[in-house]
Design a protein around this motif. Structure first.
Motif, PDB file in Angstrom:
ATOM      1  N   ARG A  82       0.822  -1.210   0.000  1.00  0.00           N
ATOM      2  CA  ARG A  82       0.000   0.000   0.000  1.00  0.00           C
ATOM      3  C   ARG A  82       0.857   1.262   0.000  1.00  0.00           C
ATOM      4  NH1 ARG A  82      -5.559   0.161   1.131  1.00  0.00           N
ATOM      5  NH2 ARG A  82      -6.357   2.254   1.605  1.00  0.00           N
ATOM      6  N   VAL A  83       1.911   1.284   0.815  1.00  0.00           N
ATOM      7  CA  VAL A  83       2.755   2.472   0.900  1.00  0.00           C
ATOM      8  C   VAL A  83       3.554   2.668  -0.386  1.00  0.00           C
ATOM      9  CG1 VAL A  83       4.697   3.506   2.128  1.00  0.00           C
ATOM     10  CG2 VAL A  83       2.813   2.504   3.415  1.00  0.00           C
ATOM     11  N   LYS A  84       3.985   1.587  -1.012  1.00  0.00           N
ATOM     12  CA  LYS A  84       4.664   1.711  -2.309  1.00  0.00           C
ATOM     13  C   LYS A  84       3.724   2.336  -3.343  1.00  0.00           C
ATOM     14  CE  LYS A  84       7.843  -2.180  -1.644  1.00  0.00           C
ATOM     15  NZ  LYS A  84       8.154  -3.576  -2.040  1.00  0.00           N
ATOM     16  N   ALA A  85       2.461   1.923  -3.324  1.00  0.00           N
ATOM     17  CA  ALA A  85       1.490   2.477  -4.269  1.00  0.00           C
ATOM     18  C   ALA A  85       1.204   3.946  -3.972  1.00  0.00           C
ATOM     19  CB  ALA A  85       0.196   1.664  -4.223  1.00  0.00           C
ATOM     20  N   LEU A  86       1.139   4.316  -2.699  1.00  0.00           N
ATOM     21  CA  LEU A  86       0.906   5.708  -2.338  1.00  0.00           C
ATOM     22  C   LEU A  86       2.042   6.595  -2.818  1.00  0.00           C
ATOM     23  CD1 LEU A  86      -0.532   5.195   1.260  1.00  0.00           C
ATOM     24  CD2 LEU A  86      -1.726   6.333  -0.621  1.00  0.00           C
ATOM     25  N   ASN A  87       3.282   6.137  -2.664  1.00  0.00           N
ATOM     26  CA  ASN A  87       4.429   6.906  -3.150  1.00  0.00           C
ATOM     27  C   ASN A  87       4.377   7.060  -4.664  1.00  0.00           C
ATOM     28  OD1 ASN A  87       6.509   8.039  -1.352  1.00  0.00           O
ATOM     29  ND2 ASN A  87       6.571   5.987  -0.471  1.00  0.00           N
ATOM     30  N   ALA A  88       4.011   5.977  -5.359  1.00  0.00           N
ATOM     31  CA  ALA A  88       3.916   6.041  -6.819  1.00  0.00           C
ATOM     32  C   ALA A  88       2.811   6.992  -7.260  1.00  0.00           C
ATOM     33  CB  ALA A  88       3.664   4.636  -7.379  1.00  0.00           C
ATOM     34  N   PHE A  89       1.711   6.990  -6.533  1.00  0.00           N
ATOM     35  CA  PHE A  89       0.587   7.877  -6.841  1.00  0.00           C
ATOM     36  C   PHE A  89       1.003   9.342  -6.707  1.00  0.00           C
ATOM     37  CE2 PHE A  89      -3.008  10.327  -5.006  1.00  0.00           C
ATOM     38  CZ  PHE A  89      -3.861  10.329  -6.097  1.00  0.00           C
ATOM     39  N   LEU A  90       1.689   9.667  -5.630  1.00  0.00           N
ATOM     40  CA  LEU A  90       2.110  11.055  -5.405  1.00  0.00           C
ATOM     41  C   LEU A  90       3.135  11.492  -6.451  1.00  0.00           C
ATOM     42  CD1 LEU A  90       2.249  10.903  -1.533  1.00  0.00           C
ATOM     43  CD2 LEU A  90       0.853  12.497  -2.859  1.00  0.00           C
ATOM     44  N   GLN A  91       4.059  10.631  -6.763  1.00  0.00           N
ATOM     45  CA  GLN A  91       5.050  10.963  -7.791  1.00  0.00           C
ATOM     46  C   GLN A  91       4.359  11.246  -9.123  1.00  0.00           C
ATOM     47  OE1 GLN A  91       8.082   7.979  -8.279  1.00  0.00           O
ATOM     48  NE2 GLN A  91       9.025   9.004 -10.020  1.00  0.00           N
ATOM     49  N   ASP A  92       3.312  10.489  -9.411  1.00  0.00           N
ATOM     50  CA  ASP A  92       2.598  10.636 -10.682  1.00  0.00           C
ATOM     51  C   ASP A  92       1.744  11.897 -10.725  1.00  0.00           C
ATOM     52  OD1 ASP A  92       1.553  10.035 -13.226  1.00  0.00           O
ATOM     53  OD2 ASP A  92      -0.101   8.893 -12.354  1.00  0.00           O
ATOM     54  N   VAL A  93       0.951  12.143  -9.668  1.00  0.00           N
ATOM     55  CA  VAL A  93       0.018  13.282  -9.735  1.00  0.00           C
ATOM     56  C   VAL A  93       0.749  14.617  -9.720  1.00  0.00           C
ATOM     57  CG1 VAL A  93      -1.912  12.010  -8.746  1.00  0.00           C
ATOM     58  CG2 VAL A  93      -0.412  13.319  -7.227  1.00  0.00           C
ATOM     59  N   TYR A  94       1.976  14.623  -9.221  1.00  0.00           N
ATOM     60  CA  TYR A  94       2.776  15.839  -9.301  1.00  0.00           C
ATOM     61  C   TYR A  94       3.734  15.812 -10.492  1.00  0.00           C
ATOM     62  CZ  TYR A  94       0.937  17.200  -4.758  1.00  0.00           C
ATOM     63  OH  TYR A  94       0.093  17.578  -3.738  1.00  0.00           O
ATOM     64  N   GLY A  95       3.587  14.764 -11.301  1.00  0.00           N
ATOM     65  CA  GLY A  95       4.425  14.638 -12.486  1.00  0.00           C
ATOM     66  C   GLY A  95       3.601  14.477 -13.742  1.00  0.00           C
ATOM     67  N   ALA A  96       3.641  13.295 -14.352  1.00  0.00           N
ATOM     68  CA  ALA A  96       2.981  13.068 -15.639  1.00  0.00           C
ATOM     69  C   ALA A  96       1.469  12.955 -15.538  1.00  0.00           C
ATOM     70  CB  ALA A  96       3.553  11.803 -16.284  1.00  0.00           C
ATOM     71  N   GLN A  97       0.947  12.650 -14.343  1.00  0.00           N
ATOM     72  CA  GLN A  97      -0.501  12.514 -14.101  1.00  0.00           C
ATOM     73  C   GLN A  97      -1.137  11.451 -15.000  1.00  0.00           C
ATOM     74  OE1 GLN A  97      -2.163  16.512 -14.305  1.00  0.00           O
ATOM     75  NE2 GLN A  97      -1.193  17.096 -12.367  1.00  0.00           N
ATOM     76  N   GLU A  98      -0.437  10.355 -15.161  1.00  0.00           N
ATOM     77  CA  GLU A  98      -0.919   9.271 -16.012  1.00  0.00           C
ATOM     78  C   GLU A  98      -2.215   8.663 -15.486  1.00  0.00           C
ATOM     79  OE1 GLU A  98       0.165   8.559 -18.857  1.00  0.00           O
ATOM     80  OE2 GLU A  98       2.067   9.648 -18.906  1.00  0.00           O
ATOM     81  N   ILE A  99      -2.347   8.558 -14.174  1.00  0.00           N
ATOM     82  CA  ILE A  99      -3.552   7.935 -13.625  1.00  0.00           C
ATOM     83  C   ILE A  99      -4.792   8.791 -13.883  1.00  0.00           C
ATOM     84  CG2 ILE A  99      -3.480   8.919 -11.278  1.00  0.00           C
ATOM     85  CD1 ILE A  99      -4.165   6.031 -10.298  1.00  0.00           C
ATOM     86  N   LEU A 100      -4.586  10.115 -13.967  1.00  0.00           N
ATOM     87  CA  LEU A 100      -5.706  11.013 -14.264  1.00  0.00           C
ATOM     88  C   LEU A 100      -6.058  10.930 -15.747  1.00  0.00           C
ATOM     89  CD1 LEU A 100      -4.695  14.162 -12.169  1.00  0.00           C
ATOM     90  CD2 LEU A 100      -5.900  12.101 -11.440  1.00  0.00           C
ATOM     91  N   LYS A 101      -5.034  10.859 -16.582  1.00  0.00           N
ATOM     92  CA  LYS A 101      -5.279  10.735 -18.022  1.00  0.00           C
ATOM     93  C   LYS A 101      -5.996   9.423 -18.351  1.00  0.00           C
ATOM     94  CE  LYS A 101      -1.112  13.409 -19.087  1.00  0.00           C
ATOM     95  NZ  LYS A 101       0.289  13.333 -19.586  1.00  0.00           N
ATOM     96  N   ALA A 102      -5.696   8.388 -17.569  1.00  0.00           N
ATOM     97  CA  ALA A 102      -6.318   7.086 -17.801  1.00  0.00           C
ATOM     98  C   ALA A 102      -7.728   7.007 -17.225  1.00  0.00           C
ATOM     99  CB  ALA A 102      -5.452   5.985 -17.195  1.00  0.00           C
ATOM    100  N   GLY A 103      -8.133   8.040 -16.483  1.00  0.00           N
ATOM    101  CA  GLY A 103      -9.478   8.070 -15.921  1.00  0.00           C
ATOM    102  C   GLY A 103      -9.693   7.126 -14.751  1.00  0.00           C
ATOM    103  N   LYS A 104      -8.616   6.669 -14.137  1.00  0.00           N
ATOM    104  CA  LYS A 104      -8.755   5.759 -13.005  1.00  0.00           C
ATOM    105  C   LYS A 104      -9.158   6.492 -11.721  1.00  0.00           C
ATOM    106  CE  LYS A 104      -7.532   2.088 -15.303  1.00  0.00           C
ATOM    107  NZ  LYS A 104      -8.502   0.995 -15.572  1.00  0.00           N
TER     108      LYS A 104
END
Length: 493
Positions: A82-104
């Motif tokens: 869970r903590v690994k995923a949280l770190n990846a999420f934060l890195q993404d939303v302040y970076g490429a925002q891939e999870i937002l582009k994917a609509g997840k």
């Protein structure tokens, strides 16, 4: 000794025997001694907004919570994921925002979140680690079932109580402690310091300078701040002790300015830097964000982590784990209705007496409704608030939380508990303290464990499975050794 209700699980067999053999007067004496020790240690907290909002002791229960090592291992694996995923999420939303582009995850839920810091978009943090210290609140509903209640990745608190609870139990009940093979927790400060030093900027030397930033002695968690600074062997500083020059952070000392490489901050984003956030803040350091963006200092946890422990974002954690890790979430989320969604809002308003409703940015047990325990008037008033601002709330069913034996003057009775394990992340890996802080709802039938709402704490023992196998001996674990280390002395099981 009177035991009120509940069945005894095998892991509590020795505790049950101890309770049967121990006069209630002896247990009451032990509890009084524990309270005296806590007072001498100065372990207190403050409750804001109340007439008697002075310093208080958090009630401590002398009966430990016990889990088998095999049970803990399953939970630990889920926490690491869970903590690994949280770190990846934060890195993404302040970076490429891939999870937002994917609509997840809905864009507006992230980009419009009050804890989302636009100042961090496109900015690198040292070693891409946003959450060095996480406190994940977990409840147990069955032999195999653990649910995450919420993720605390801003400035999680409570670890000082975990450490002091253990010290008190070892002082007051050494024989009972020796009968169990209990995983040690007292080297948490060493592991934390190693994690913090590991995330220092590359420009730092081989022994990076770490300091702990506190809002000051009037903060409700000031005891913990001073306790941790002492245990870590680092300076406890306030904003007025620090300054920024040439995009580097310094603290004032009697020997002159000393550069800080890692700042373990225990104040919220809004107060960190008056040049960037709240201009009226006197708790932070002007220019701190300039130094941070220049890469000369690491802030733990990173600025902007609050978007990841928002309770609305929490509802998407299964999708977040799958998106970044390609895995199914090991730890379950509590089924949750997002009140921002019209169908969910209608369901929640129709079933308020059955649900727990929480503010998405709430903490400490404030701003929530526990439907089954609320009066008709409270439910009606909350319905008005909910209909007015549905985006600010989520709702969950009331779970059948596990209970543990808890000591009262009238005997031993079951009370609901949760658990806050602490997860540390550095370039040297991700570690979980074996046990964490157990919080207990001392009011009968209550599900609210927060200290600000009358809850207490227990020591949490992770014990070896071999302890419960007939005819086995086990090694007594020295409390001076590291996580999982073993000594060679023998003791009968």
């Amino acid at each position: 000794m009177t035991v009120i209700g509940g069945e005894v699980r095998p892991v509590y067999g020795r505790i049950a025997r101890w309770l049967e053999e121990t006069p209630i007067e002896h247990l009451s004496s032990r509890r009084a001694q524990a309270e005296l020790l806590f007072r001498r240690m100065g372990i207190t907290f403050a409750v804001y907004g109340e007439k008697d909002a002075g310093e208080r002791l958090i009630p401590f229960d002398i009966i430990p919570r016990i889990m088998l090592r095999s049970e803990w291992t399953r939970l630990e694996t889920g926490l690491l994921q869970r903590v690994k995923a949280l770190n990846a999420f934060l890195q993404d939303v302040y970076g490429a925002q891939e999870i937002l582009k994917a609509g997840k995850v809905p864009k507006d839920l992230v980009l419009g979140n009050p804890e989302f810091r636009k100042e961090m978009v496109g900015k690198k943090v040292p070693h891409d680690i946003y959450v060095q210290i996480a406190g994940i609140d977990v409840v147990r509903t069955g032999e195999e079932d653990f649910y995450v209640l919420e993720d605390n990745v801003r400035t999680p608190s409570g670890v000082s109580y975990m450490l002091e609870n253990r010290e008190v139990m070892m002082r007051l009940m050494p024989d009972l402690f020796a009968e169990h093979r209990v995983a040690p927790v007292e080297n948490y400060p060493d592991v934390l310091l190693a994690a913090l030093r590991s995330v220092a900027p590359d420009s730092a030397g081989s022994q990076p300078t770490v300091a702990l930033l506190t809002p000051g002695r009037f903060n409700s968690a000031y005891y913990e701040h001073s306790f941790l600074a002492d245990k870590l062997g680092v300076e406890l500083v306030e904003g007025r002790d620090l300054f920024v020059e040439a995009d580097k952070l310094y603290m004032r000392t009697t020997q002159g300015p000393k550069q800080i490489d890692v700042l373990y901050r225990r104040i919220d984003d809004n107060f960190l830097d008056p040049e960037v956030f709240n201009p009226d803040s006197v708790l932070g350091v002007p220019g701190l964000m300039r130094a941070y963006h220049a890469g000369s200092v690491t802030l733990a946890n990173a600025v902007g982590t609050g978007v990841a422990d928002d309770k609305a974002i929490y509802t998407y954690m299964p999708e977040i784990v799958e998106f970044y890790l390609g895995e199914t979430a090991i730890l379950k989320n509590v089924p949750t209705w997002r009140c921002r969604e019209p169908d969910a809002l209608r369901h929640v308003l129709d079933h308020l007496p059955e649900l727990v409703v929480k503010e998405v940015n709430g903490s400490g047990g404030y701003g929530m409704l526990v439907g089954p325990r609320a009066t008709k008037a409270q439910i009606e008033a909350f319905a008005v608030k909910l209909a007015k601002d549905p985006n600010n709330f989520i709702a969950q069913p009331t779970l059948a939380l596990s209970t543990t034996p808890t000591f009262f003057d009238t005997g031993v009775a079951p009370r609901h508990v949760d658990l806050r394990p602490f997860v540390l992340t550095g370039t040297n890996g991700v570690r979980v303290v074996p046990g964490g802080l157990t919080r207990v709802a001392l009011i009968e039938n209550s599900l609210v464990v927060n200290s600000s709402q009358g809850g207490g704490t227990k020591d949490t023992w992770i014990v070896d499975d071999a302890l419960f196998e007939p005819g086995r001996t086990f090694q007594v674990q020295s409390q001076s050794q590291g996580f999982g280390a073993q000594s060679q002395s023998q003791s009968p099981s």
